[in-house]
Design a protein around this motif. Structure first.
Motif, short mmCIF file in Angstrom:
data_model
loop_
_atom_site.label_atom_id
_atom_site.label_comp_id
_atom_site.label_asym_id
_atom_site.label_seq_id
_atom_site.Cartn_x
_atom_site.Cartn_y
_atom_site.Cartn_z
N MET A 1 -5.24 12.15 23.98
CA MET A 1 -6.19 11.87 25.04
C MET A 1 -6.58 10.39 24.99
O MET A 1 -6.47 9.74 23.97
CB MET A 1 -7.42 12.77 24.90
N ASN A 2 -7.12 9.89 26.06
CA ASN A 2 -7.56 8.51 26.19
C ASN A 2 -8.65 8.20 25.16
O ASN A 2 -9.72 8.82 25.16
CB ASN A 2 -8.07 8.32 27.62
N LYS A 3 -8.38 7.24 24.29
CA LYS A 3 -9.32 6.89 23.21
C LYS A 3 -10.65 6.36 23.75
O LYS A 3 -11.70 6.59 23.15
CB LYS A 3 -8.69 5.85 22.28
N LYS A 4 -10.59 5.67 24.86
CA LYS A 4 -11.80 5.11 25.44
C LYS A 4 -12.72 6.23 25.96
O LYS A 4 -13.93 6.20 25.74
CB LYS A 4 -11.46 4.13 26.55
N ILE A 5 -12.13 7.20 26.62
CA ILE A 5 -12.93 8.33 27.12
C ILE A 5 -13.48 9.13 25.96
O ILE A 5 -14.66 9.53 25.98
CB ILE A 5 -12.09 9.23 28.06
N MET A 6 -12.66 9.36 24.96
CA MET A 6 -13.13 10.12 23.79
C MET A 6 -14.28 9.39 23.08
O MET A 6 -15.23 10.03 22.61
CB MET A 6 -11.98 10.36 22.80
N THR A 7 -14.21 8.07 23.04
CA THR A 7 -15.28 7.28 22.43
C THR A 7 -16.58 7.46 23.21
O THR A 7 -17.65 7.68 22.61
CB THR A 7 -14.89 5.79 22.38
N ALA A 8 -16.51 7.40 24.54
CA ALA A 8 -17.71 7.57 25.36
C ALA A 8 -18.29 8.98 25.20
O ALA A 8 -19.50 9.14 25.03
CB ALA A 8 -17.39 7.29 26.83
N ILE A 9 -17.43 9.99 25.19
CA ILE A 9 -17.89 11.37 25.03
C ILE A 9 -18.51 11.56 23.65
O ILE A 9 -19.55 12.22 23.50
CB ILE A 9 -16.74 12.36 25.29
N MET A 10 -17.89 10.97 22.64
CA MET A 10 -18.42 11.06 21.28
C MET A 10 -19.80 10.40 21.20
O MET A 10 -20.73 10.93 20.58
CB MET A 10 -17.46 10.40 20.29
N SER A 11 -19.97 9.25 21.84
CA SER A 11 -21.26 8.57 21.84
C SER A 11 -22.34 9.40 22.52
O SER A 11 -23.48 9.46 22.03
CB SER A 11 -21.15 7.22 22.55
N ILE A 12 -21.98 10.02 23.61
CA ILE A 12 -22.94 10.88 24.32
C ILE A 12 -23.35 12.04 23.41
O ILE A 12 -24.53 12.37 23.29
CB ILE A 12 -22.32 11.39 25.64
#
Length: 152
Positions: A1-12
């Motif tokens: 999966m897209n690392k950038k999207i996963m980073t944002a979801i993880m931060s949320i």
């Protein structure tokens, strides 16, 4: 999966998880419902958009169009979270107490003829500026850590 999207979801997710112990410290009661609430410290909206912009800054550079887009949209989200959404929350508090105020103006004592609405409008919608800042700091840290942890 897209690392950038996963980073944002993880931060949320991290921001939402932090709301439980922070609220417990404030109230003395562990409330797992805080995990699903909007508002309070830290802003998960700010954490998500800031982590995305931070990851993109490390990955593509601060001069990239991707970073510019993420930053501008992030600024809009953070402004909305502490501005418009907070004002809507404050207005909702007033609406929820309007019946009681009308009874008082009519000379009745609240509680005698006043029946509280069964379902109130949700009052916690937005963030204080320090909550937005807290989310942004969390997001910058998460975005940086995620970039260096997943860097190939």
């Amino acid at each position: 999966m897209n690392k950038k999207i996963m980073t944002a979801i993880m931060s949320i997710g991290i921001a939402q998880l932090l709301k439980v112990p922070l609220k417990a410290r404030e109230t003395g009661v562990v409330d797992w419902g805080a995990l699903f609430q909007t508002g309070s410290m830290p802003s998960s909206h700010s954490a998500g958009v800031t982590s995305l912009a931070t990851y993109i800054a490390w990955d593509k550079g601060m001069k990239s169009v991707d970073f510019a887009l993420a930053t501008i949209f992030g600024m809009i989200v953070m402004y909305d979270a502490q501005g418009i959404r907070r004002q809507a929350g404050e207005l909702t508090i007033k609406v929820n107490h309007l019946d009681e105020q009308v009874e008082e103006l009519a000379g009745h004592h609240p509680g005698h003829e006043y029946e509280e609405k069964e379902k109130k409008l949700k009052e916690m919608l937005g963030h204080q500026p320090e909550e937005v800042l807290g989310g942004a700091i969390l997001g910058a840290l998460t975005g940086t850590l995620s970039y260096f942890a997943t860097k190939n």
